[in-house]
Design a protein around this motif. Structure first.
Motif, PDB file in Angstrom:
ATOM      1  N   PRO A  95       0.859  -1.251  -0.029  1.00  0.00           N
ATOM      2  CA  PRO A  95       0.140  -0.067  -0.095  1.00  0.00           C
ATOM      3  C   PRO A  95       0.923   1.323  -0.014  1.00  0.00           C
ATOM      4  CG  PRO A  95      -1.278  -1.629   1.244  1.00  0.00           C
ATOM      5  CD  PRO A  95       0.258  -2.423   1.215  1.00  0.00           C
ATOM      6  N   ILE A  96       2.155   1.184   0.594  1.00  0.00           N
ATOM      7  CA  ILE A  96       2.968   2.416   0.398  1.00  0.00           C
ATOM      8  C   ILE A  96       4.150   2.117  -0.535  1.00  0.00           C
ATOM      9  CG2 ILE A  96       2.240   3.284   2.632  1.00  0.00           C
ATOM     10  CD1 ILE A  96       5.003   1.886   3.636  1.00  0.00           C
ATOM     11  N   MET A  97       4.024   1.093  -1.373  1.00  0.00           N
ATOM     12  CA  MET A  97       4.966   0.771  -2.547  1.00  0.00           C
ATOM     13  C   MET A  97       6.487   0.430  -1.847  1.00  0.00           C
ATOM     14  SD  MET A  97       4.189   3.277  -5.697  1.00  0.00           S
ATOM     15  CE  MET A  97       4.238   4.756  -4.866  1.00  0.00           C
ATOM     16  N   ALA A  98       6.336  -0.185  -0.691  1.00  0.00           N
ATOM     17  CA  ALA A  98       7.445  -1.012  -0.145  1.00  0.00           C
ATOM     18  C   ALA A  98       7.426  -2.584  -0.204  1.00  0.00           C
ATOM     19  CB  ALA A  98       7.586  -0.515   1.336  1.00  0.00           C
ATOM     20  N   ASP A  99       8.424  -3.135  -0.094  1.00  0.00           N
ATOM     21  CA  ASP A  99       8.573  -4.475  -0.404  1.00  0.00           C
ATOM     22  C   ASP A  99       9.199  -5.214   0.609  1.00  0.00           C
ATOM     23  OD1 ASP A  99      10.584  -6.931  -1.516  1.00  0.00           O
ATOM     24  OD2 ASP A  99       8.669  -6.753  -2.328  1.00  0.00           O
ATOM     25  N   LEU A 100       8.510  -5.929   1.548  1.00  0.00           N
ATOM     26  CA  LEU A 100       8.849  -6.675   2.690  1.00  0.00           C
ATOM     27  C   LEU A 100       9.977  -7.401   2.768  1.00  0.00           C
ATOM     28  CD1 LEU A 100       8.117  -7.179   5.689  1.00  0.00           C
ATOM     29  CD2 LEU A 100       6.988  -9.390   4.808  1.00  0.00           C
ATOM     30  N   ALA A 101      10.331  -8.188   1.743  1.00  0.00           N
ATOM     31  CA  ALA A 101      11.569  -9.214   1.560  1.00  0.00           C
ATOM     32  C   ALA A 101      12.819  -8.269   1.415  1.00  0.00           C
ATOM     33  CB  ALA A 101      11.391 -10.121   0.418  1.00  0.00           C
ATOM     34  N   ALA A 188       3.296  -3.625  -6.441  1.00  0.00           N
ATOM     35  CA  ALA A 188       3.095  -2.586  -5.460  1.00  0.00           C
ATOM     36  C   ALA A 188       2.070  -1.305  -6.169  1.00  0.00           C
ATOM     37  CB  ALA A 188       4.464  -1.872  -4.719  1.00  0.00           C
ATOM     38  N   PHE A 189       2.165  -0.928  -7.492  1.00  0.00           N
ATOM     39  CA  PHE A 189       1.824  -0.114  -8.187  1.00  0.00           C
ATOM     40  C   PHE A 189       0.284  -0.186  -8.051  1.00  0.00           C
ATOM     41  CE2 PHE A 189       3.994   3.331 -10.829  1.00  0.00           C
ATOM     42  CZ  PHE A 189       4.850   3.509  -9.838  1.00  0.00           C
ATOM     43  N   PRO A 190      -0.051  -1.404  -8.527  1.00  0.00           N
ATOM     44  CA  PRO A 190      -1.595  -1.652  -8.520  1.00  0.00           C
ATOM     45  C   PRO A 190      -2.171  -1.507  -7.096  1.00  0.00           C
ATOM     46  CG  PRO A 190      -0.621  -3.227  -9.988  1.00  0.00           C
ATOM     47  CD  PRO A 190       0.421  -2.361  -9.099  1.00  0.00           C
ATOM     48  N   VAL A 191      -1.520  -1.851  -6.053  1.00  0.00           N
ATOM     49  CA  VAL A 191      -2.001  -2.020  -4.847  1.00  0.00           C
ATOM     50  C   VAL A 191      -2.193  -0.459  -4.331  1.00  0.00           C
ATOM     51  CG1 VAL A 191      -1.605  -2.368  -2.342  1.00  0.00           C
ATOM     52  CG2 VAL A 191      -1.110  -4.132  -4.189  1.00  0.00           C
ATOM     53  N   PHE A 192      -0.923   0.250  -4.396  1.00  0.00           N
ATOM     54  CA  PHE A 192      -1.180   1.833  -4.286  1.00  0.00           C
ATOM     55  C   PHE A 192      -2.222   2.607  -4.843  1.00  0.00           C
ATOM     56  CE2 PHE A 192       0.469   6.058  -4.874  1.00  0.00           C
ATOM     57  CZ  PHE A 192       0.692   6.514  -3.612  1.00  0.00           C
ATOM     58  N   PHE A 193      -2.159   2.594  -6.304  1.00  0.00           N
ATOM     59  CA  PHE A 193      -3.181   3.186  -6.758  1.00  0.00           C
ATOM     60  C   PHE A 193      -4.505   2.695  -6.992  1.00  0.00           C
ATOM     61  CE2 PHE A 193       0.854   4.754  -9.045  1.00  0.00           C
ATOM     62  CZ  PHE A 193       0.647   6.138  -8.833  1.00  0.00           C
ATOM     63  N   GLY A 194      -4.583   1.323  -6.489  1.00  0.00           N
ATOM     64  CA  GLY A 194      -5.948   0.907  -6.245  1.00  0.00           C
ATOM     65  C   GLY A 194      -6.537   1.283  -5.052  1.00  0.00           C
ATOM     66  N   TRP A 212      -4.714   9.885  -0.535  1.00  0.00           N
ATOM     67  CA  TRP A 212      -3.899   8.911  -0.548  1.00  0.00           C
ATOM     68  C   TRP A 212      -2.530   9.530  -1.312  1.00  0.00           C
ATOM     69  CZ3 TRP A 212      -3.428   5.150   2.573  1.00  0.00           C
ATOM     70  CH2 TRP A 212      -2.634   4.335   2.224  1.00  0.00           C
ATOM     71  N   ILE A 213      -2.667   9.956  -2.241  1.00  0.00           N
ATOM     72  CA  ILE A 213      -1.217  10.308  -3.217  1.00  0.00           C
ATOM     73  C   ILE A 213      -0.716  11.579  -2.655  1.00  0.00           C
ATOM     74  CG2 ILE A 213      -0.513  10.921  -5.367  1.00  0.00           C
ATOM     75  CD1 ILE A 213      -2.684   9.175  -6.553  1.00  0.00           C
ATOM     76  N   VAL A 214      -1.499  12.535  -2.050  1.00  0.00           N
ATOM     77  CA  VAL A 214      -0.965  13.563  -1.575  1.00  0.00           C
ATOM     78  C   VAL A 214      -0.338  13.551  -0.333  1.00  0.00           C
ATOM     79  CG1 VAL A 214      -1.504  16.094  -0.808  1.00  0.00           C
ATOM     80  CG2 VAL A 214      -2.231  15.457  -3.069  1.00  0.00           C
ATOM     81  N   PRO A 215      -1.012  12.802   0.588  1.00  0.00           N
ATOM     82  CA  PRO A 215      -0.203  12.621   1.868  1.00  0.00           C
ATOM     83  C   PRO A 215       0.992  11.856   1.800  1.00  0.00           C
ATOM     84  CG  PRO A 215      -2.677  12.184   2.062  1.00  0.00           C
ATOM     85  CD  PRO A 215      -2.229  12.426   0.768  1.00  0.00           C
ATOM     86  N   TYR A 216       0.991  10.638   0.824  1.00  0.00           N
ATOM     87  CA  TYR A 216       2.001   9.903   0.507  1.00  0.00           C
ATOM     88  C   TYR A 216       3.351  10.976   0.040  1.00  0.00           C
ATOM     89  CZ  TYR A 216       5.327   6.587  -1.750  1.00  0.00           C
ATOM     90  OH  TYR A 216       6.364   5.669  -2.026  1.00  0.00           O
ATOM     91  N   LEU A 217       3.027  11.720  -0.843  1.00  0.00           N
ATOM     92  CA  LEU A 217       4.008  12.654  -1.595  1.00  0.00           C
ATOM     93  C   LEU A 217       4.705  13.609  -0.722  1.00  0.00           C
ATOM     94  CD1 LEU A 217       2.674  12.993  -5.102  1.00  0.00           C
ATOM     95  CD2 LEU A 217       4.370  11.523  -4.340  1.00  0.00           C
ATOM     96  N   THR A 218       3.840  14.059   0.437  1.00  0.00           N
ATOM     97  CA  THR A 218       4.256  15.166   1.240  1.00  0.00           C
ATOM     98  C   THR A 218       4.315  14.722   2.857  1.00  0.00           C
ATOM     99  OG1 THR A 218       1.829  15.651   1.629  1.00  0.00           O
ATOM    100  CG2 THR A 218       2.928  16.821  -0.109  1.00  0.00           C
TER     101      THR A 218
END
Length: 312
Positions: A95-101, A188-194, A212-218
């Motif tokens: 959801p925040i375009m991060a990869d756990l592994a 990650a992209f489909p989840v984030f933008f989904g 969602w996008i503005v809080p993430y970018l700021t």
């Protein structure tokens, strides 16, 4: 040996390290619940103040998702590894375009080599203390979305560059730029933008962008930087676990907008990294009881931590 075992007995550490599935579920529900509540608040009382409040709360909970993914990376969010992997990936990381592994590989290297030349996080902390003007420029870039947009572009470029090159992807895991970023950006992209799309479908067409996008970018980028500075900025370049990391005291406002889910107890986390986040205050109390209070690097507030880093 974990640094904490130098000061605490195994019998003291074991109860603190016990996982709780109930606590893990409640933390996930709380994080997403705050996001939903923030959007709901604006929906019922739409004005500039509630919009700003929603952006700050959602950005802080995006950091909260990163923190809970961090716990999952240590297998500390749930009892089972499978639950940590699934929830840490699908409900926290992507959801925040991060990869756990990828994050786990990178982050465990940070724990092994904290504040040494081999620390992959050193790039985030070695430039401090710096000038107030330098910090101001960084904060302005974060709060205006410049940092977020730049990182978003770099993630897309990284994915295009690394696509299909497994060796290059493995090498990228050791790059400091990979903290809270995803090498599996095609998922990650489909989840984030989904999520952004779902928010828009529930509210108005622009809700997903605004909430969602503005809080993430700021705000997410800003509090992520503040957290990084507070944890290791202007700390000792040494292997002393009481001095090469910092715990920062946080009041209710800081906990709400800057440091959710006990992330401010960073020294304690480095002492025993598999202790769940919600038990870190207990670990702090234990270390104080051992007479270590005067030796521990503890800032009285985030303002004080930033002051040590150059924000005079």
């Amino acid at each position: 040996m974990a640094p904490g075992k130098t000061y605490l007995d195994t019998t003291d550490i074991r109860p603190l390290a016990a996982r709780s599935d109930l606590a893990g579920v409640l933390l996930i529900l709380h994080c997403w619940g705050v996001i939903v509540a923030a959007i709901t608040l604006f929906t019922f009382w739409p004005n500039l103040l509630t919009a700003l409040l929603a952006i700050l709360l959602i950005g802080s909970r995006q950091l909260g998702l990163a923190i809970l993914m961090h716990d999952a990376a240590h297998n500390a969010l749930f009892k089972s590894r499978r639950a940590n992997e699934w929830v840490g990936t699908w409900m926290c990381g992507w959801p925040i375009m991060a990869d756990l592994a990828a994050y786990r590989h990178y982050h465990l290297t940070h724990h092994r080599h904290t504040q040494t030349d081999k620390d992959p996080d050193l790039a985030l902390s070695h430039g401090f203390p710096t000038s107030r003007a330098s910090l101001r420029r960084k904060f302005i870039r974060d709060l205006t979305g410049q940092t977020g947009i730049k990182q978003l572009r770099s993630q897309i470029a990284m994915f295009i560059t690394l696509a299909g090159d497994k060796d290059a992807i493995e090498a990228a895991k050791d790059d400091a730029a990979q903290a809270f970023k995803s090498n599996t950006i095609h998922t990650a992209f489909p989840v984030f933008f989904g999520i952004a799309l779902a928010i828009s479908l529930i509210g108005n067409w622009w809700y997903g962008i605004a909430f969602w996008i503005v809080p993430y970018l700021t705000w997410f980028q800003f509090v992520l930087r503040v957290r990084n500075i507070a944890e290791h900025g202007a700390t000792e370049m040494s292997q002393d676990p009481l001095r090469n990391v910092r715990t920062t005291r946080a009041g209710p406002i800081a906990k709400t907008f800057i440091a959710p889910y006990w992330v401010n107890y960073h020294l304690e986390h480095h002492m025993v990294m598999h202790v769940p986040c919600w038990r870190l205050p207990q670990l702090h109390t234990m270390l104080i009881a051992q007479g270590l209070g005067d030796k521990m690097n503890v800032a009285p507030s985030y303002r004080a931590a930033l002051s040590e880093a150059g924000w005079h």
